[in-house]
Structures are given as structure tokens and as C-alpha cells.
Design a protein around this motif. Structure first.
Motif, PDB file in Angstrom:
ATOM      1  N   UNK B  44       0.845  -1.212   0.000  1.00 32.80           N
ATOM      2  CA  UNK B  44       0.000   0.000   0.000  1.00 32.80           C
ATOM      3  C   UNK B  44       0.869   1.246   0.000  1.00 32.80           C
ATOM      4  N   UNK B  45       0.226   2.373  -0.322  1.00 37.00           N
ATOM      5  CA  UNK B  45       0.936   3.656  -0.347  1.00 37.00           C
ATOM      6  C   UNK B  45       1.332   4.071   1.064  1.00 37.00           C
ATOM      7  N   UNK B  46       2.394   4.855   1.107  1.00 36.37           N
ATOM      8  CA  UNK B  46       2.848   5.439   2.364  1.00 36.37           C
ATOM      9  C   UNK B  46       2.121   6.766   2.551  1.00 36.37           C
ATOM     10  N   UNK B  47       2.056   7.336   3.731  1.00 39.83           N
ATOM     11  CA  UNK B  47       2.556   6.748   4.978  1.00 39.83           C
ATOM     12  C   UNK B  47       1.603   5.686   5.522  1.00 39.83           C
ATOM     13  N   UNK B  48       2.157   4.814   6.382  1.00 39.48           N
ATOM     14  CA  UNK B  48       1.349   3.760   7.008  1.00 39.48           C
ATOM     15  C   UNK B  48       1.930   3.512   8.387  1.00 39.48           C
ATOM     16  N   UNK B  49       1.907   4.563   9.194  1.00 39.67           N
ATOM     17  CA  UNK B  49       2.614   4.531  10.473  1.00 39.67           C
ATOM     18  C   UNK B  49       1.960   3.641  11.521  1.00 39.67           C
ATOM     19  N   UNK B  50       0.726   3.190  11.260  1.00 42.44           N
ATOM     20  CA  UNK B  50       0.059   2.329  12.234  1.00 42.44           C
ATOM     21  C   UNK B  50       0.521   0.884  12.143  1.00 42.44           C
ATOM     22  N   UNK B  51       1.291   0.537  11.107  1.00 47.22           N
ATOM     23  CA  UNK B  51       1.687  -0.860  10.897  1.00 47.22           C
ATOM     24  C   UNK B  51       2.885  -1.236  11.762  1.00 47.22           C
ATOM     25  N   UNK B  52       3.006  -2.543  12.043  1.00 44.98           N
ATOM     26  CA  UNK B  52       4.183  -3.034  12.771  1.00 44.98           C
ATOM     27  C   UNK B  52       5.421  -2.674  11.965  1.00 44.98           C
ATOM     28  N   UNK B  53       6.332  -1.980  12.630  1.00 48.43           N
ATOM     29  CA  UNK B  53       7.487  -1.442  11.924  1.00 48.43           C
ATOM     30  C   UNK B  53       8.680  -2.394  12.086  1.00 48.43           C
ATOM     31  N   UNK B  54       9.251  -2.782  10.961  1.00 50.01           N
ATOM     32  CA  UNK B  54      10.436  -3.656  10.974  1.00 50.01           C
ATOM     33  C   UNK B  54      11.605  -2.842  10.440  1.00 50.01           C
ATOM     34  N   UNK B  55      12.637  -2.701  11.267  1.00 52.84           N
ATOM     35  CA  UNK B  55      13.808  -1.933  10.833  1.00 52.84           C
ATOM     36  C   UNK B  55      14.543  -2.732   9.764  1.00 52.84           C
ATOM     37  N   UNK B  56      14.541  -2.206   8.566  1.00 49.99           N
ATOM     38  CA  UNK B  56      15.155  -2.917   7.447  1.00 49.99           C
ATOM     39  C   UNK B  56      16.395  -2.195   6.940  1.00 49.99           C
ATOM     40  N   UNK B  57      16.977  -1.342   7.776  1.00 50.84           N
ATOM     41  CA  UNK B  57      18.167  -0.619   7.309  1.00 50.84           C
ATOM     42  C   UNK B  57      19.304  -1.620   7.108  1.00 50.84           C
ATOM     43  N   UNK B  58      19.987  -1.481   6.008  1.00 48.22           N
ATOM     44  CA  UNK B  58      21.076  -2.404   5.665  1.00 48.22           C
ATOM     45  C   UNK B  58      20.579  -3.665   4.969  1.00 48.22           C
ATOM     46  N   UNK B  59      19.247  -3.796   4.892  1.00 49.77           N
ATOM     47  CA  UNK B  59      18.692  -4.997   4.259  1.00 49.77           C
ATOM     48  C   UNK B  59      18.162  -4.678   2.863  1.00 49.77           C
ATOM     49  N   UNK B  60      18.026  -5.727   2.068  1.00 53.82           N
ATOM     50  CA  UNK B  60      17.508  -5.593   0.706  1.00 53.82           C
ATOM     51  C   UNK B  60      16.112  -6.208   0.652  1.00 53.82           C
ATOM     52  N   UNK B  61      15.193  -5.510  -0.017  1.00 52.02           N
ATOM     53  CA  UNK B  61      13.883  -6.091  -0.325  1.00 52.02           C
ATOM     54  C   UNK B  61      13.823  -6.335  -1.824  1.00 52.02           C
ATOM     55  N   UNK B  62      13.411  -7.525  -2.187  1.00 51.74           N
ATOM     56  CA  UNK B  62      13.322  -7.880  -3.605  1.00 51.74           C
ATOM     57  C   UNK B  62      12.043  -8.671  -3.824  1.00 51.74           C
ATOM     58  N   UNK B  63      11.606  -8.783  -5.081  1.00 53.88           N
ATOM     59  CA  UNK B  63      10.457  -9.657  -5.348  1.00 53.88           C
ATOM     60  C   UNK B  63      10.782 -11.085  -4.921  1.00 53.88           C
ATOM     61  N   UNK B  64       9.770 -11.848  -4.513  1.00 57.86           N
ATOM     62  CA  UNK B  64       9.986 -13.227  -4.075  1.00 57.86           C
ATOM     63  C   UNK B  64      10.645 -14.053  -5.163  1.00 57.86           C
ATOM     64  N   UNK B  65      11.510 -14.968  -4.738  1.00 57.35           N
ATOM     65  CA  UNK B  65      12.251 -15.768  -5.710  1.00 57.35           C
ATOM     66  C   UNK B  65      11.363 -16.880  -6.271  1.00 57.35           C
ATOM     67  N   UNK B  66      11.736 -17.283  -7.483  1.00 56.00           N
ATOM     68  CA  UNK B  66      10.984 -18.316  -8.199  1.00 56.00           C
ATOM     69  C   UNK B  66      11.964 -19.356  -8.710  1.00 56.00           C
ATOM     70  N   UNK B  67      11.811 -20.604  -8.258  1.00 53.37           N
ATOM     71  CA  UNK B  67      12.735 -21.650  -8.706  1.00 53.37           C
ATOM     72  C   UNK B  67      12.096 -22.503  -9.783  1.00 53.37           C
ATOM     73  N   UNK B  68      12.752 -22.526 -10.936  1.00 51.74           N
ATOM     74  CA  UNK B  68      12.230 -23.288 -12.071  1.00 51.74           C
ATOM     75  C   UNK B  68      12.546 -24.770 -11.977  1.00 51.74           C
ATOM     76  N   UNK B  69      13.327 -25.173 -10.978  1.00 51.26           N
ATOM     77  CA  UNK B  69      13.826 -26.558 -11.004  1.00 51.26           C
ATOM     78  C   UNK B  69      14.037 -27.069  -9.578  1.00 51.26           C
ATOM     79  N   UNK B  70      12.976 -27.668  -9.027  1.00 51.28           N
ATOM     80  CA  UNK B  70      13.031 -28.171  -7.650  1.00 51.28           C
ATOM     81  C   UNK B  70      12.580 -29.626  -7.623  1.00 51.28           C
ATOM     82  N   UNK B  71      13.271 -30.438  -6.857  1.00 51.96           N
ATOM     83  CA  UNK B  71      12.819 -31.809  -6.643  1.00 51.96           C
ATOM     84  C   UNK B  71      12.211 -31.908  -5.255  1.00 51.96           C
TER      85      UNK B  71
END
Lengths: 311, 447
Positions: B44-71
């Protein structure tokens, strides 16, 4: 007098000669000379009385199995022969489980021959036994290399700067690989020779020369090692036809004339006479083949004693 | 508070605010520091200050990974389950895995596909199914491709082997074309591979192991590319391992062939020297000769076999320049008894879902790969191949991974969600720790 306590310097297992120094190789040969005398004089009869040696041969063998057994017995070890055909291996018990079972019954050392390269490494890492490799796939046959080293040393003296040519199916030979390590370590120049498919890849082995004809293999060689043509092995699409091999590569007295004067011939056995070597050459004055067999028990006595000391 | 540990796709949608993360989203081209807010599973759009805040400084956010080849090994009894495999995936940052059909019995019928999808409904990531290309994976008769397409498969493959018959491949490609599904090829010419158990080279020569020439892959790749050109269908070449195969793909692309491909993390980071005991990554290796550690570790037995340093570096370069679309794990769990045998008798394959990001980040640290391409090859690019959308714009369902690219962790069996731990990385320290994975708006992993 051999001091077993100091022998732990060799390590816990003899999986290959790779990693043993020139000094250690010479020392094991020296020990074998001492063991030969000790055996004749019935000395050291209780040196390994604390040891129980299992002989686990998953491939057929006569000279290696018999000489390990005699070596162990000459030093007072208890021996047990794992008759693979009659054992739980036939019921599908895995190699690791079989070896762990042996360990629980009180076996302390395992002499193993196996068709798969690396099988001794596997059991060394997954049991408490001390492991002596008696030949694994196309990988290694360290006691044969020690036998050949001792035999050559007795015939030629120092091998430093000498040239030894190994002729035949080098690619599938554990004897060749272990000899390359051992001979290189003691300062000999190693030349491998055979049809292209049988020496493929060895051009990249540091310090090894590849000869593409028998003449190139022989000229300047101080000793020859013929390898057994594995008639039981499917030569495969890229292997030579047997008739072509005999024509181009069989060692005989005439061809040996190209090598340095008096160059001896070795063969790990069993020979296919008329195939890789003529009967005349195998039984003639250049042949050290009988001597190799005689050195089998003393070398294996030295090896068992040295590695038994490595607790 | 978002609980630590694993979640499921059937959990309630999550709400939280990731504060100060580096957002890398190949879908929108964004790579910047910003906050991401998720409310009831939707970005959702910011701001959203009522949400549980997770400090993500130094971390990377990326789209979820997709594995084409899993057994996932279901159906079957060996080494993994849907539950354990999807937990491994969630811990590795994956929100989708594509289950390969070389199961026992093979996934070659719609009913088996439906049963697996049903079993995976409450898993720790989405499971998509790749069905067998031929009945029983025997290579002779194509499966009911049209029926399989309606049961939701994302491709077909006889993985474990290639499809040897040209006639059969041609028929499969023709029938797949209107279905817009790829044939996923394990490119190995069995004849040329000739029973090899590792790659031809100085290590194989030294170890005396039967060896596999690179032509075994290259020949099959060239054949498949020619057939795809003629038939007009989609082909996806999986776990390419050689520079020659990559060159062949590059040439085919230039001719306009519809081909995509993936490489595995182990093939771009490890080399045949690992079979001899080396544990130096391709980019740090200086010498390939000799044994430097314990040789014959069955954890290094894999098909296609670990290749040369030059091959591994060529794979990395090809990921970077886009010739290689995706990184796929070929996550191949095996119970320990399948590996506690001599090298040549060991089952091929290694677990990879939980180390893929780390090996990629190690390549990034070594300057062999950009973070942007790494993220793309793990997430948006493979997702596109199976028709999934990825991206982090407001309004999208939250499907993302939060990771610390610099934190180190030690690979050990207890650190893995997989039921198996067959990897030569055991005992090694790798960069990259996943902090949170969110699949379809649900938190599937949090530490």
C-alpha cells in the motif's frame, strides 16, 4: 629394529602414495628390506599381535590378497578374509555398513580392494578402522607402487633423474597413477605411452611426458613398466583393437633394444603373454616380474607395521 | 507481532512496514532506499505509520524468488516432502518452486498433478508443477499435453535425462506451441556422456573416475535449438553448465529462436576441482590441479557434472549479459544412504534452495555479478517464464524477500529446512541471510 611407535608419522590410512614424501617412500622401502630379513629369520612374529586385519576384496585378486594375508600373519596379526561372495554384501548390505560391522567385531585394520575409485576414502572417513588401499577402480594401488619402487631401486640404485616409461592402458590403470606419484616424488621422470584413448588427459599431469609411439616411449628410457591389457574390460568405442595394440605396442626383446642398455622390464601381473609382452621378454634376463612378486610380502609387512603404529 | 519461524500460504494475510530498506525491483527498475508498507497482504501507499514497523536498514527487499527446477520428491519416499521442501524454499527466499516430475511414480498424468497441487495448498511457498514430457519418462510417447495444460502445469520435462528421440521432441514442441508451454530440457546426450560421473579434466584424470566430455551437453543443446527453430515451439534449457552451450544459445537467440535457459548456483560457483577436494569458488581459484582436501565427496556428484573454472565464469558472464535468463537451483535432496557410497555409485544432485542466494551474493562480492541481475535472475525473470507476475508497486499482492546481503551464516544440517543436507558447502561460511519471506501476502518465513 623397526620402531612401531614412530610410524604414526605416515598417517592413519594408506589411501594412495600421493602425499607421501620421497623420504617416507624410501623409508617404507627400507623397512621392507628389513622385513624381508625378519621374515626369513622369523623375527617380529608378534609385532602386530594386537591387530585384527580384515581383507575385503570386492574384486578378484591372487597376489595382492595372498601377500597381504601372509604379511599380516608373519607379523602376528589375526586375519579375517571377508569372502565377499558369501557375505551380507550379497544381501545388499552397503559398503559402509559392512565395514562398520567389521569394526564392531573387533577388526582394527581394513585392507580393501574395490571396483569404485574412492571406496577406500569413503570407508576411511566413515569408520574408525585404519584403511590400507589394495586397489580402487582406476584410482590407486599404493602398495604396488611401493613394490615397483623397491624393485627398481634394487635394480638401478637411485631413481633420481632416471626415466621410467609406463606403457599400455594408462587411463584405466590404478598401478600407473600410483607409480606416477611415487616415481615423481623420488625424482624420476615419468613417461606414459599407449594408444591415444589410453593416455588421454595425461598431457595435463604436471611433470608427466606423453609418448605417442612405442619408439618415443623407449628411446632414453632406463626402465619399462608394461601394464596389463584388461581383456575383461570392454575396450569401448575409442579403445584400440587388440590386434592393433599387439602390432604397435607389444613389448619384445627387439623393441627393448631402443631403450637404454640393460633397461629392465616390470609388469604388475598377471601378464597376458603375447599381448602386452612376449613370453620371451617376461621370462628373460631383463624381467623383474618375479622380483616384483617376491617384494610383495615384505612391502606389505612394512606398510601394515607402519600404519598399525598410527593410532 | 509477526512470529518467527515458518508460515503457510493458508495463514492470514500479513501487515507490516519495512523501514529504510534498499528496494531492488527489476519489474519497475527501482533500486533505492525507501519504506515498503504491506496491509492485509497487499503493498500500500505510504505513509502507514500504524503498521508493525520492521527496521530494514542495511537490508535488501526484492520480489519473491521463483525456482524453475526443484525436486520435492513427491510422490516418493526419498529425501524430501512437499512440507520440508517448501520450508527450505521459504528459508531461501523463494515464494514459488516448480516441482520436477522425476518422482516415483513420475508425474505424467493430470490426476497426479492435481493430487500434488492439493497437497501443496497449505505449503510454505507456492508449488507449480512441471509434468513429464513422455509417459513414464521413458522417452517414447508424449504425455497428454493438452490435458496437462488445463490441469495447470507450467511446462513439461523428462528431467534426469533429455528426450533422446528427435521425432518425439518435434511432436512435443508442435503440440506445446498453441498451449504456450515450454519443453524444459535436461540437455545430456547419454551416448556422449558415456557413463561419466564427473567432468573430463585434470581432476578426473588424477582421480581415475570415468569422465563426461562437455560435448555431451553441447550436442543435445544444438539439437534442441535446431528442433525448436523448425517446430516453432518454446524450449527452455535447464542447468546449462558449459561455455559451449551458452555460446550455442547466444547464436540461436541472434537467429530469433524462442529459447530461454537457466543455470544453477553450483555450476556458476563450483568447479570439477571440488570433486578432488577443493572448496575454492570459481572466481577465487588459481590452480585446478591436484587434490587439496578430501577427494571423492559424493556431495559433489551432480548431473551435469561440475565443470571447469572457465565454464563457471562464462555462466556468470552470461547471467550478467542476459544470455542466461534465470538462476534455478536443481534442488536435489537425497537421504544420506544414497550418498554414503563410493563416488561413482552416489545419486547425483545437491540441495540448493537455501544456498542459492548466498552463492549469488558471493559472486556479487567477488565482482562477477551485479545485485540487480542476481535479483532479476532469481525472481522476475524465472517468474515470467512460467507466467507469474512479480514486482513491488503499490496495489500488488505482497510477494517479497527481505535479506541481509552482508551477514554471514555457516552451512550445516541444523541450519537447513530441507529434510536432506547433501551439499559440499557444509561447514563453509557464506554471505546472505534471509530475514523474511512473504508469499501471496503471507509471511512464510521470518527470523
Amino acid at each position: 629394529m623397526l620402531d612401531v611407535a614412530v610410524a604414526s608419522r605416515f598417517g592413519r590410512h594408506l589411501l594412495d602414495v600421493e602425499g607421501l614424501s620421497a623420504g617416507q617412500l624410501e623409508e617404507l622401502c627400507d623397512h621392507a628390506v628389513e622385513m624381508r630379513a625378519a621374515r626369513a629369520e622369523r623375527r617380529h612374529r608378534s609385532l602386530l599381535e594386537a591387530e585384527t586385519v580384515a581383507l575385503a576384496f570386492f574384486e578378484p585378486s591372487t597376489r595382492t590378497r595372498v601377500s597381504f594375508e601372509l604379511a599380516a600373519k608373519a607379523l602376528g596379526a589375526t586375519t579375517v578374509d571377508l569372502a565377499v561372495e558369501a557375505s551380507s554384501v550379497r544381501k545388499g548390505e552397503s559398503l559402509v555398513d559392512t565395514v562398520r560391522t567389521l569394526e564392531r567385531t573387533g577388526v582394527t585394520m581394513l585392507v580393501i580392494r574395490h571396483g569404485s575409485a574412492g571406496a577406500p576414502n569413503l570407508v576411511a572417513g566413515r569408520s574408525g578402522l585404519r584403511v590400507v588401499n589394495a586397489g580402487d577402480g582406476s584410482h590407486a594401488h599404493p602398495t604396488q607402487a611401493l613394490i615397483d619402487l623397491l624393485t627398481l631401486r634394487e635394480a638401478l640404485g637411485s631413481l633420481q633423474g632416471r626415466t621410467v616409461a609406463i606403457v599400455g592402458d594408462v587411463a584405466h590403470s590404478r598401478v600407473a597413477r600410483s607409480n606416477i606419484h611415487a616415481l615423481s616424488a623420488v625424482g624420476a621422470t615419468v613417461r606414459v605411452a599407449g594408444p591415444p584413448a589410453w593416455v588421454a588427459g595425461f598431457e595435463a599431469w604436471p611433470g608427466v611426458d606423453v609418448a605417442t609411439s612405442l619408439e618415443r616411449a623407449l628411446v632414453g628410457a632406463d626402465a619399462l613398466m608394461a601394464l596389463r591389457v584388461q581383456l575383461e574390460r570392454d575396450a569401448g568405442a575409442d579403445g584400440p583393437a587388440l590386434a592393433d595394440y599387439v602390432r604397435d605396442w607389444r613389448l619384445d626383446e627387439d623393441r627393448m633394444g631402443l631403450a637404454n642398455r640393460g633397461a629392465p622390464i616390470l609388469h604388475p601381473g598377471p601378464t597376458n603373454e603375447g599381448c602386452e609382452i612376449t613370453a620371451e621378454l617376461a621370462d628373460g634376463p631383463r624381467s623383474l616380474i618375479g622380483r616384483q612378486v617376491e617384494n610383495g610380502v615384505p612391502i606389505r609387512m612394512a606398510v601394515l607395521a607402519a600404519f598399525a603404529g598410527a593410532a | 507481532m509477526i512470529a518467527r519461524g515458518f508460515g503457510r500460504l493458508t495463514d492470514p494475510p500479513a501487515s507490516f512496514l519495512l523501514a529504510g530498506a534498499r528496494v531492488v525491483d527489476p519489474a519497475t527498475g527501482i533500486d533505492e532506499l525507501r519504506d515498503i508498507a504491506v496491509r492485509d497482504g497487499v503493498i500500500v501507499d505510504l505513509p502507514a505509520d500504524d503498521l508493525e514497523r520492521i527496521d530494514a536498514s542495511g537490508l535488501v527487499v526484492a520480489p519473491g524468488f521463483c525456482d524453475l527446477h526443484t525436486h520435492l520428491r513427491e510422490p516418493g519416499t526419498e529425501g524430501e516432502t512437499v512440507a520440508s521442501g517448501t520450508r527450505a524454499a521459504a528459508r531461501g527466499g523463494y515464494t514459488t518452486v516448480c516441482a520436477m516430475p522425476n518422482t516415483d511414480p513420475p508425474l505424467d498424468e493430470s490426476a497426479a498433478v492435481a493430487a500434488l497441487l492439493a497437497r501443496a495448498a497449505d505449503a510454505a511457498c507456492r508449488v507449480r508443477v512441471i509434468a513429464a514430457a513422455t509417459r513414464g519418462r521413458a522417452g517414447h510417447v508424449p504425455t497428454e499435453l493438452e490435458a496437462l495444460a488445463t490441469s495447470g502445469v507450467v511446462g513439461v520435462s523428462d528431467d534426469g535425462t533429455g528426450v533422446p528421440s528427435e521425432r518425439v521432441v518435434r511432436e512435443i514442441l508442435k503440440r506445446l506451441a498453441p498451449l504456450d508451454l515450454p519443453l524444459i530440457e535436461h540437455a545430456e546426450d547419454g551416448e556422449a556422456a558415456g557413463g561419466g560421473v564427473m567432468r573430463v579434466g585434470p581432476t578426473a584424470t588424477r582421480l581415475g573416475l570415468p569422465a563426461w566430455p562437455p560435448e555431451a551437453e553441447e550436442r543435445m543443446v544444438e539439437r534442441d535449438l535446431a528442433l525448436a527453430e523448425a517446430a516453432g515451439g518454446r524450449i527452455h534449457l535447464t542447468h546449462l553448465s558449459t561455455a559451449a552451450a551458452i555460446s550455442a544459445v547466444r547464436r540461436a537467440r541472434a537467429r530469433g529462436t524462442r529459447v530461454t535457459c537457466d543455470v544453477t548456483p553450483h555450476h556458476f560457483s563450483m568447479t570439477d576441482a571440488w570433486v578432488g577436494g577443493s572448496r575454492r569458488f570459481a572466481w577465487e581459484e588459481t590452480s585446478l590441479v591436484g587434490t587439496t582436501g578430501e577427494p571423492y565427496d559424493a556431495a559433489t556428484r551432480v548431473n551435469p557434472p561440475l565443470a571447469t573454472r572457465e565454464d563457471a565464469l562464462a555462466l556468470l558472464a552470461a547471467i550478467e549479459d542476459g544470455t542466461v535468463d534465470a538462476i534455478a537451483t536443481d534442488h536435489a535432496p537425497h537421504p544420506s544412504h544414497r550418498k554414503a557410497v563410493p563416488f561413482g555409485e552416489a545419486a547425483p544432485g545437491l540441495v540448493g534452495l537455501e544456498t542459492a542466494l548466498s552463492l549469488g551474493l558471493a559472486a556479487v562480492e567477488a565482482g562477477r555479478l551485479s545485485l540487480r541481475r542476481l535479483v532479476e535472475a532469481l525472481s522476475t525473470a524465472p517468474a515470467e517464464i512460467i507466467g507469474e507476475r512479480r514486482g513491488l508497486p503499490p496495489g500488488a499482492t505482497a510477494d517479497l524477500v527481505l535479506f541481509d546481503p552482508r551477514a554471514r551464516w555457516q552451512v550445516e544440517p541444523g541450519a537447513l529446512g530441507s529434510a536432506s543436507s547433501n551439499t559440499p558447502l557444509l561447514g563453509m561460511e557464506l554471505p546472505g541471510v534471509v530475514r523474511m519471506t512473504v508469499a501471496s501476502g503471507r509471511v512464510t518465513y521470518r527470523r
